[in-house]
Scaffold this motif. Structure first.
Motif, PDB file in Angstrom:
ATOM      1  N   MET A 330     -66.503  28.146   5.196  1.00  0.00           N
ATOM      2  CA  MET A 330     -67.485  27.920   6.261  1.00  0.00           C
ATOM      3  C   MET A 330     -67.693  29.213   7.042  1.00  0.00           C
ATOM      4  O   MET A 330     -66.800  30.038   7.163  1.00  0.00           O
ATOM      5  N   GLU A 331     -68.882  29.324   7.610  1.00  0.00           N
ATOM      6  CA  GLU A 331     -69.198  30.584   8.264  1.00  0.00           C
ATOM      7  C   GLU A 331     -68.397  30.809   9.529  1.00  0.00           C
ATOM      8  O   GLU A 331     -68.135  31.942   9.904  1.00  0.00           O
ATOM      9  N   TYR A 332     -67.978  29.724  10.187  1.00  0.00           N
ATOM     10  CA  TYR A 332     -67.215  29.977  11.414  1.00  0.00           C
ATOM     11  C   TYR A 332     -65.828  30.541  11.109  1.00  0.00           C
ATOM     12  O   TYR A 332     -65.260  31.259  11.925  1.00  0.00           O
ATOM     13  N   GLN A 334     -65.341  32.623   8.584  1.00  0.00           N
ATOM     14  CA  GLN A 334     -65.637  34.029   8.307  1.00  0.00           C
ATOM     15  C   GLN A 334     -65.894  34.793   9.598  1.00  0.00           C
ATOM     16  O   GLN A 334     -65.451  35.936   9.749  1.00  0.00           O
ATOM     17  N   ALA A 335     -66.575  34.123  10.527  1.00  0.00           N
ATOM     18  CA  ALA A 335     -66.833  34.780  11.808  1.00  0.00           C
ATOM     19  C   ALA A 335     -65.516  35.065  12.518  1.00  0.00           C
ATOM     20  O   ALA A 335     -65.335  36.137  13.106  1.00  0.00           O
ATOM     21  N   ALA A 336     -64.584  34.115  12.438  1.00  0.00           N
ATOM     22  CA  ALA A 336     -63.282  34.311  13.074  1.00  0.00           C
ATOM     23  C   ALA A 336     -62.555  35.492  12.431  1.00  0.00           C
ATOM     24  O   ALA A 336     -61.927  36.301  13.106  1.00  0.00           O
ATOM     25  N   ARG A 337     -62.667  35.608  11.103  1.00  0.00           N
ATOM     26  CA  ARG A 337     -62.046  36.738  10.428  1.00  0.00           C
ATOM     27  C   ARG A 337     -62.672  38.037  10.917  1.00  0.00           C
ATOM     28  O   ARG A 337     -61.968  39.019  11.182  1.00  0.00           O
ATOM     29  N   ALA A 338     -64.002  38.016  11.038  1.00  0.00           N
ATOM     30  CA  ALA A 338     -64.689  39.223  11.480  1.00  0.00           C
ATOM     31  C   ALA A 338     -64.273  39.588  12.892  1.00  0.00           C
ATOM     32  O   ALA A 338     -64.284  40.751  13.269  1.00  0.00           O
ATOM     33  N   LEU A 339     -63.894  38.561  13.685  1.00  0.00           N
ATOM     34  CA  LEU A 339     -63.486  38.827  15.060  1.00  0.00           C
ATOM     35  C   LEU A 339     -62.032  39.247  15.140  1.00  0.00           C
ATOM     36  O   LEU A 339     -61.498  39.451  16.221  1.00  0.00           O
ATOM     37  N   GLY A 340     -61.374  39.359  13.987  1.00  0.00           N
ATOM     38  CA  GLY A 340     -59.994  39.823  14.000  1.00  0.00           C
ATOM     39  C   GLY A 340     -58.999  38.763  14.419  1.00  0.00           C
ATOM     40  O   GLY A 340     -57.909  39.080  14.869  1.00  0.00           O
ATOM     41  N   VAL A 341     -59.368  37.473  14.278  1.00  0.00           N
ATOM     42  CA  VAL A 341     -58.423  36.417  14.607  1.00  0.00           C
ATOM     43  C   VAL A 341     -57.360  36.359  13.512  1.00  0.00           C
ATOM     44  O   VAL A 341     -57.664  36.491  12.338  1.00  0.00           O
ATOM     45  N   LYS A 342     -56.107  36.185  13.925  1.00  0.00           N
ATOM     46  CA  LYS A 342     -55.022  36.202  12.939  1.00  0.00           C
ATOM     47  C   LYS A 342     -55.055  34.940  12.082  1.00  0.00           C
ATOM     48  O   LYS A 342     -55.541  33.895  12.519  1.00  0.00           O
ATOM     49  N   GLN A 349     -56.702  26.851  14.784  1.00  0.00           N
ATOM     50  CA  GLN A 349     -57.907  26.635  15.587  1.00  0.00           C
ATOM     51  C   GLN A 349     -59.038  26.016  14.788  1.00  0.00           C
ATOM     52  O   GLN A 349     -59.770  25.179  15.288  1.00  0.00           O
ATOM     53  N   HIS A 350     -59.208  26.504  13.563  1.00  0.00           N
ATOM     54  CA  HIS A 350     -60.425  26.138  12.835  1.00  0.00           C
ATOM     55  C   HIS A 350     -60.185  25.129  11.723  1.00  0.00           C
ATOM     56  O   HIS A 350     -60.992  24.250  11.512  1.00  0.00           O
TER      57      HIS A 350
END
Lengths: 445, 536
Positions: A330-332, A334-342, A349-350
């Motif tokens: 899911m894109e969220y 991927q967005a979290a990965r892009a934001l550097g979330v561990k 969280q997701h």
């Protein structure tokens, strides 16, 4: 006080739940789903029913050595319903009967006759059961009802007075009347049944003359223990393995899949039989540690929960793995990965919150099927200990009498009613909880 | 004037007894003409079409004085009679050719099934008719394709099969509900001309439903503009587009991105921010028991470009050309990328693990679908704060909250948004939240992966304006991935045209759009639907 293993676990679970509730109190995001649950009539009514079951189960989980009854270990519930426990007949008797279910040779005015003998306790106070019984039952029910009514009034007024003193405002509460009505029903019905069972066997007696109503109440604890403890064993395994396999893919996935396909290919009954036998052998070898019957039965119950949990996590694990496979793309995420979330934060969280609906549904469905599984296992003698009261044992005992003419129906019906109410309430409540915690369902508010 | 084919009089559709979706509209469709119903999403266009076929969900009620098809009132028909009208007299094509076909039936069988519904033909005759239909929709090699399954066809081919199924009943009226929205520009042009040709051959009425004004202007004879359930303007295509009367139509037309808008760009040289050199993204194709690598899918095949500080590079190409793969693998979100990606001198692809995570703040991404790009179970405030928490753990909770509300304000969202869930917002607002989330970590570059293609025209214009404002104020660079050349003209400074994993042409926006040298680029520009009466 004596703490059996399952007692300890149950109270630990209760403490953890209370702790979580305290930690979440006053948190903004949790407020809306909670309001939704409290505003749902179906949800609140089923919650009241569930709480009543839990209350009975908890009463039954406080064990101590009784002073009479030659130092036997009994529970608080046993103590409360002592008359029920003591009123043992010789063998089968129908609900509200004053005589046994089958004819025997009885001495009547000095002559031996082939007739229905009178019961030792049920309807003992009647001189002529034929003519007096109906009126007497009605009269006793009214008294029971009135006692229940009085208890209801006292409890609710005490509660509302206490609430008002503490909070100092009248609560806005959509489901108030349904909750009051269901509480009222529960209180009056239980006091009615309780009062009646001082004089009658409201659900009859079983083969060895034990009161079926007593058995059904005692089974509540067994049902709850099997339902909750097994789930407690199963859930961490299923969630952890399912999510890890789906999220990390690769060798983690291969390994976990290998484990659960292997486990799945062994018939569950074999594993359960083996582990129950192991426990029995262990207890036989260490007799000094397992002195009383109730301790042994409890140990067996605990191991049954454990092994049921170990054999039943695979289905949920598979579901969660598939869902996680979908979610990780899911894109969220991927967005979290892009934001550097561990990684672990992404999982918590997701992924986890978005698979919870599956967990909730399957836990509730499993809860009912576990209660049923216990019945099946009792049938081949590897379920709970035969001395433990459980709906499974009740059904198993009743099974043999199904072919009898006239049929002995009350054990089965009592087990069915108690089980049905519990499973139905759990299902309905889970539905409401799931809806409340799904933000998407709130679109059209 | 000829007698009308379909006449709708005073149609209203009410949901749940109080929610009016379509409000008292009347229109006619004449035989042989193309009638277009235009409006933004949620304006009630599709509901109107479904209510003519009486296919609305149960909680909707139709109130109309009459809906007549060649003199017969459809509202007075029984359900059984309606079944004979649907498909036979009025046929419908849906937007999504992916989900409209049954994946486990061959396309030949699916067309044959549609024929059988209406005409009792023998097996060989049916087969003959299927072939005819597939020829009519210009499916290449129909005699071979007839045994194919839907997944073996491309999107455009699938839409052709859908049209063949719709034509199976020889309908008098064909309703096309956004028939080309999910297709590429060049395919879109082909499908539209196909529809037009078939209409000429058969003389049926074509009722086109679309949100795309430019597209409608190229094909429709008459146009009705719909806003919030009301038809605000009806007119001949030429008149309506050259002299729009209603303010809403005027607003829609002005919101339409125009390819001319790039002419006002000021070109100034700045320092390069992102340098991509010889970038590849290959997917291994594995075969056999031991998953031996048998070959590679070259999704991105040797791409080089630079983006200057505070500038926008648009990456243009049709679906499947590898532009999204490029965008995601630049950020290291998908495996398989290889090559140099230097942002401000730091090579992202040489890093991994914790050091890569720390550098994430430099580059952010905004996705196409505003519905799947946010966790539905998180509050908007938490979504925006996520990156700050992860990359700047030293910022305290109070400060973080302030920053989140500042960001939400910057992207033009109401102050109480932080405590709401994403589903409570519209598509455009959700895209704003996504922008705020990306901005939260103060990126130098944002990859915008088709950020406006799921949005309405007027909302699209707002989002583009927002992106431009943010660029001006904060000096952010964009890599703008899109298939829509008109949008590119609005926002981009430079264009790179991508085709089958390679960049085939690259340069200043006005040069590419007006003096392109490459055949493929010319084809793309030619296929772009333009407002026909706008270029006076």
């Amino acid at each position: 006080m004596i703490f059996l293993w399952t007692d300890t676990l149950i109270f630990l679970l209760l403490l953890v739940l209370i702790g979580i509730a305290c930690a979440l109190r006053g948190k903004e995001p949790i407020q809306r789903p909670l309001n939704k649950i409290t505003n749902s009539r179906v949800g609140m009514v089923s919650l009241v029913v569930l709480l009543f079951y839990v209350f009975v189960g908890l009463l039954d989980s406080i064990h101590f050595k009784s002073n009479h009854d030659n130092n036997e270990i009994i529970s608080l519930l046993d103590y409360c319903v002592t008359p029920l426990r003591d009123h043992n007949e010789k063998t089968y008797s129908a609900p509200f009967a004053a005589t046994l279910y089958s004819k025997e040779m009885v001495a009547k005015e000095g002559v031996m006759q082939w007739d229905f003998p009178r019961l030792a306790y049920g309807g003992k106070h009647l001189t002529d059961p034929e003519s007096e019984k109906t009126g007497d039952i009605f009269q006793k029910s009214m008294i029971g009802f009135l006692i229940g009514f009085a208890v209801f009034i006292t409890l609710t007024s005490l509660f509302s007075a206490g609430y008002y003193l503490l909070v100092k405002k009248v609560p806005k509460f959509n489901a108030l009347y349904p909750v009051l009505i269901s509480f009222f029903c529960i209180v009056t019905v239980s006091s009615l049944l309780g009062y009646l069972s001082l004089y009658y066997h409201v659900f009859g007696t079983d083969k060895v003359g034990e009161d079926v109503f007593y058995q059904a109440i005692k089974s509540i604890r067994t049902g709850l223990v099997i339902g909750t403890l097994t789930t407690l064993v199963m859930l961490p395994l299923a969630i952890l393995f399912g999510i890890l396999a789906g999220f990390f893919r690769g060798w983690v996935d291969d390994l976990i899949q290998y484990i659960y396909t292997t486990l799945n290919s062994i018939p569950g009954v074999l594993l359960i039989a083996a582990s129950v036998l192991m426990v029995q052998v262990y207890m036989a070898n260490h007799e000094a540690e397992f002195t009383s019957v109730i301790v042994r039965a409890d140990m067996r119950l605990l191991f049954l929960c454990l092994i049921l949990g170990v054999t039943s996590w695979t289905g949920l694990c598979r579901l969660l793995r598939a869902e996680t496979l979908k979610l990780r793309e899911m894109e969220y995420v991927q967005a979290a990965r892009a934001l550097g979330v561990k990684q672990h934060a992404i999982l918590l969280q997701h992924i986890l919150p978005n698979v919870m609906h599956i967990v909730l549904i399957s836990v509730v469905l499993d809860f009912s099927s576990l209660v049923l599984a216990e019945a099946v296992l009792s049938y081949i003698n590897i379920g709970v200990d035969p001395t433990t009261f459980s709906w499974g044992n009740m059904i198993n005992g009743a099974r043999l009498e199904m072919a009898r003419e006239p049929i002995v129906w009350w054990s089965l019906s009592a087990a069915f009613i108690f089980m049905f109410v519990l499973v139905l309430a759990a299902n309905l409540f889970a539905d409401v909880v799931q809806d409340a915690f799904d933000p998407r369902s709130a679109v059209n508010e | 004037m000829t007698k009308s084919l379909l006449q709708v009089e005073k149609l209203s559709v009410v949901f749940n007894t109080h929610h009016k979706v379509v409000d008292d509209i009347s229109f006619d469709v004449y035989p042989g003409e193309t009638f277009a119903l235009v409006g933004e999403s949620g304006s009630g266009k599709s509901i109107t079409a479904l209510s003519v076929l009486r296919l609305l969900p149960n909680n909707a009620t139709i109130q109309a004085s009459s809906i007549t098809l060649t003199g017969e009132n459809l509202l007075k028909k029984t359900e059984l009679e309606m079944c004979r009208i649907r498909g036979r007299r009025i046929a419908l094509i849906f937007q999504d050719p992916m989900s409209s076909l049954n994946p486990v039936m061959t396309i030949g069988d699916q067309v044959a099934e549609a024929i059988h519904q209406h005409f009792p033909l023998s097996k060989s005759d049916t087969q003959q008719r299927v072939l005819e239909l597939l020829q009519q929709v210009e499916l290449p090699e129909p005699d071979k394709r007839i045994k194919d399954y839907p997944h073996q066809l491309s999107g455009g081919q699938r839409q052709r099969v859908m049209i063949a199924i719709a034509l199976a009943g020889k309908p008098d009226l064909l309703i096309a509900d956004e028939p080309t929205t999910s297709l590429d520009v060049t395919i879109q042009a082909q499908i539209l001309s196909l529809l037009k040709n078939i209409q000429k051959e058969t003389g049926m009425g074509l009722w086109l439903i679309s949100h795309d004004l430019a597209l409608v202007s190229t094909i429709a004879d008459r146009v009705a503009v719909m806003q919030k359930g009301i038809i605000v303007e009806t007119g001949n295509s030429g008149d309506l587009f050259s002299r729009p009367q209603h303010p809403y139509t005027q607003k829609l037309l002005s919101a339409l991105p125009s390819i001319q808008s790039c002419l006002n760009h000021i070109a100034e040289q700045k320092l390069p921010l992102l340098e991509v050199d010889d970038f590849h993204c290959y997917y291994p194709i594995r075969k056999g028991l031991f998953k031996r690598i048998a070959g590679y899918v070259r999704a991105v095949d040797g791409v080089s470009f630079t983006i200057q500080k505070g500038k926008t590079l648009a990456l243009v190409g049709e679906s499947g050309c590898g532009k999204t793969t490029l965008g995601k693998s630049l950020l290291n979100l998908i495996p398989g990328g290889a090559g140099t990606v230097k942002i401000d001198g730091i090579d992202l692809h040489a890093l991994s693990g914790e050091s890569l995570r720390k550098q994430r703040a430099n580059m952010q991404i905004i996705f196409q679908d505003p519905f799947s790009s946010m966790n539905p179970r998180m509050l908007v405030g938490d979504i925006v704060a996520e990156g700050i928490k992860a990359l700047f753990p030293e910022i305290g909770e109070e400060q973080r909250k302030d920053r989140v509300s500042l960001l939400l304000e910057q992207v033009g969202l109401p102050g109480d948004s932080a405590l709401r869930y994403p589903h409570e917002f519209s598509g455009g607002q959700r895209q704003r939240i996504c922008i705020a989330r990306a901005l939260a970590v103060r990126p130098k570059l944002i990859v915008c992966d088709e950020p406006t293609s799921a949005l309405d025209v007027s909302v699209q214009a707002q989002i583009i304006a927002l992106l431009k404002t943010l660029q001006r104020e904060q000096g952010i660079s964009y890599l703008f991935i899109t298939h829509d050349l008109a949008v590119v003209a609005e926002i981009a400074d430079e264009i790179a045209v991508m085709y089958q994993g390679k960049i085939i042409e690259q340069g200043k926006v006005e040069k590419i759009l007006f003096e392109s040298e490459h055949e493929y680029t010319k084809k793309l520009i030619a296929a772009l639907p333009k407002l026909e009466n706008n270029s006076k």
